[in-house]
Motif scaffolding. Structure first.
Motif, short mmCIF file in Angstrom:
data_model
loop_
_atom_site.label_atom_id
_atom_site.label_comp_id
_atom_site.label_asym_id
_atom_site.label_seq_id
_atom_site.Cartn_x
_atom_site.Cartn_y
_atom_site.Cartn_z
N VAL A 1 -2.47 -13.56 -19.01
CA VAL A 1 -1.36 -13.40 -18.05
C VAL A 1 -0.68 -14.73 -17.82
O VAL A 1 0.54 -14.85 -17.85
N VAL A 2 -1.48 -15.76 -17.58
CA VAL A 2 -0.93 -17.08 -17.29
C VAL A 2 -0.25 -17.66 -18.53
O VAL A 2 0.80 -18.28 -18.43
N ALA A 3 -0.81 -17.42 -19.69
CA ALA A 3 -0.24 -17.98 -20.92
C ALA A 3 1.14 -17.40 -21.24
O ALA A 3 1.94 -18.05 -21.91
N LEU A 4 1.41 -16.22 -20.76
CA LEU A 4 2.69 -15.59 -21.05
C LEU A 4 3.81 -16.05 -20.14
O LEU A 4 4.94 -15.63 -20.27
N MET A 5 3.52 -16.94 -19.21
CA MET A 5 4.51 -17.39 -18.25
C MET A 5 5.58 -18.27 -18.89
O MET A 5 5.29 -19.07 -19.75
N PRO A 6 6.81 -18.14 -18.43
CA PRO A 6 7.89 -19.00 -18.91
C PRO A 6 7.88 -20.33 -18.17
O PRO A 6 8.51 -20.49 -17.14
N LEU A 7 7.15 -21.29 -18.68
CA LEU A 7 7.02 -22.57 -17.99
C LEU A 7 8.15 -23.54 -18.28
O LEU A 7 8.35 -24.50 -17.56
N SER A 8 8.90 -23.32 -19.31
CA SER A 8 9.88 -24.32 -19.73
C SER A 8 11.03 -24.50 -18.76
O SER A 8 11.68 -25.54 -18.77
N LEU B 1 -4.99 -13.50 -10.36
CA LEU B 1 -6.10 -13.23 -9.43
C LEU B 1 -6.66 -11.84 -9.64
O LEU B 1 -7.88 -11.65 -9.64
N THR B 2 -5.79 -10.88 -9.82
CA THR B 2 -6.23 -9.50 -10.06
C THR B 2 -7.03 -9.41 -11.34
O THR B 2 -8.02 -8.68 -11.41
N ALA B 3 -6.62 -10.16 -12.36
CA ALA B 3 -7.35 -10.17 -13.62
C ALA B 3 -8.72 -10.82 -13.47
O ALA B 3 -9.68 -10.41 -14.12
N ALA C 1 -5.18 -20.83 -13.42
CA ALA C 1 -3.98 -20.08 -13.04
C ALA C 1 -3.14 -20.88 -12.05
O ALA C 1 -1.91 -20.91 -12.15
N LEU C 2 -3.79 -21.54 -11.10
CA LEU C 2 -3.06 -22.36 -10.14
C LEU C 2 -2.33 -23.51 -10.82
O LEU C 2 -1.18 -23.80 -10.52
N GLN C 3 -3.02 -24.18 -11.75
CA GLN C 3 -2.41 -25.31 -12.43
C GLN C 3 -1.19 -24.89 -13.24
O GLN C 3 -0.29 -25.69 -13.46
N LEU C 4 -1.16 -23.66 -13.67
CA LEU C 4 -0.04 -23.18 -14.47
C LEU C 4 1.02 -22.45 -13.66
O LEU C 4 2.04 -22.05 -14.21
N THR C 5 0.79 -22.28 -12.37
CA THR C 5 1.74 -21.53 -11.56
C THR C 5 2.17 -22.32 -10.33
O THR C 5 3.07 -23.13 -10.41
N ILE C 6 1.48 -22.10 -9.21
CA ILE C 6 1.98 -22.64 -7.95
C ILE C 6 1.62 -24.09 -7.68
O ILE C 6 2.17 -24.70 -6.78
N CYS C 7 0.70 -24.66 -8.45
CA CYS C 7 0.43 -26.10 -8.26
C CYS C 7 0.12 -26.78 -9.59
O CYS C 7 -0.97 -27.26 -9.81
N PRO C 8 1.13 -26.83 -10.48
CA PRO C 8 0.91 -27.52 -11.74
C PRO C 8 0.68 -29.02 -11.51
O PRO C 8 1.17 -29.56 -10.51
#
Length: 113
Positions: free
Chosen positions: A11-18, A47-49, A103-110
């Motif tokens: 789930v986290v890997a599919l995020m558009p981080l760019s 989190l659900t995963a 997940a946090l490092q890749l989303t709300i607190c990179p």
């Protein structure tokens, strides 16, 4: 358990981080999309995963933001996240805590660049 952790990673890997470059995930382009809300949604999906039911906690985002300070201090072993997000209905392992940290490092607190 491993399947859930792999699902969280997927789930986290599919995020558009760019499109985001700063700590608060503000976009580099002039889009009207709210990237912070998108990152929060992706974090809740992760989190659900990790453990079904965790994202239903109304304090899940606040707990995630609090966990950012632990990550900023260099502690990413998972124990603190497991303790922060565990409930009597959903006790977590350190391995699950590590998945939450990722997940946090890749989303709300990179990590700051």
């Amino acid at each position: 358990m491993r399947i859930r952790l792999a699902a969280a990673a997927a789930v986290v890997a599919l995020m558009p981080l760019s499109a985001c470059s700063s700590r608060d995930n503000t976009p580099e382009t002039g889009t009207t999309q709210n990237p912070a809300a998108a990152f929060q949604t992706i974090f809740l999906e992760a989190l659900t995963a990790v453990e079904p039911g965790l994202a239903a906690d109304p304090d899940a985002i606040a707990k995630g933001r609090s966990q950012c300070s632990v990550l900023d201090d260099g502690d990413s072993d998972g124990h603190a996240a497991a303790m922060r997000f565990s409930t009597t209905e959903h006790p977590l392992t350190d391995e699950q805590g590590m998945a939450i940290n990722k997940a946090l490092q890749l989303t709300i607190c990179p990590p700051e660049k």
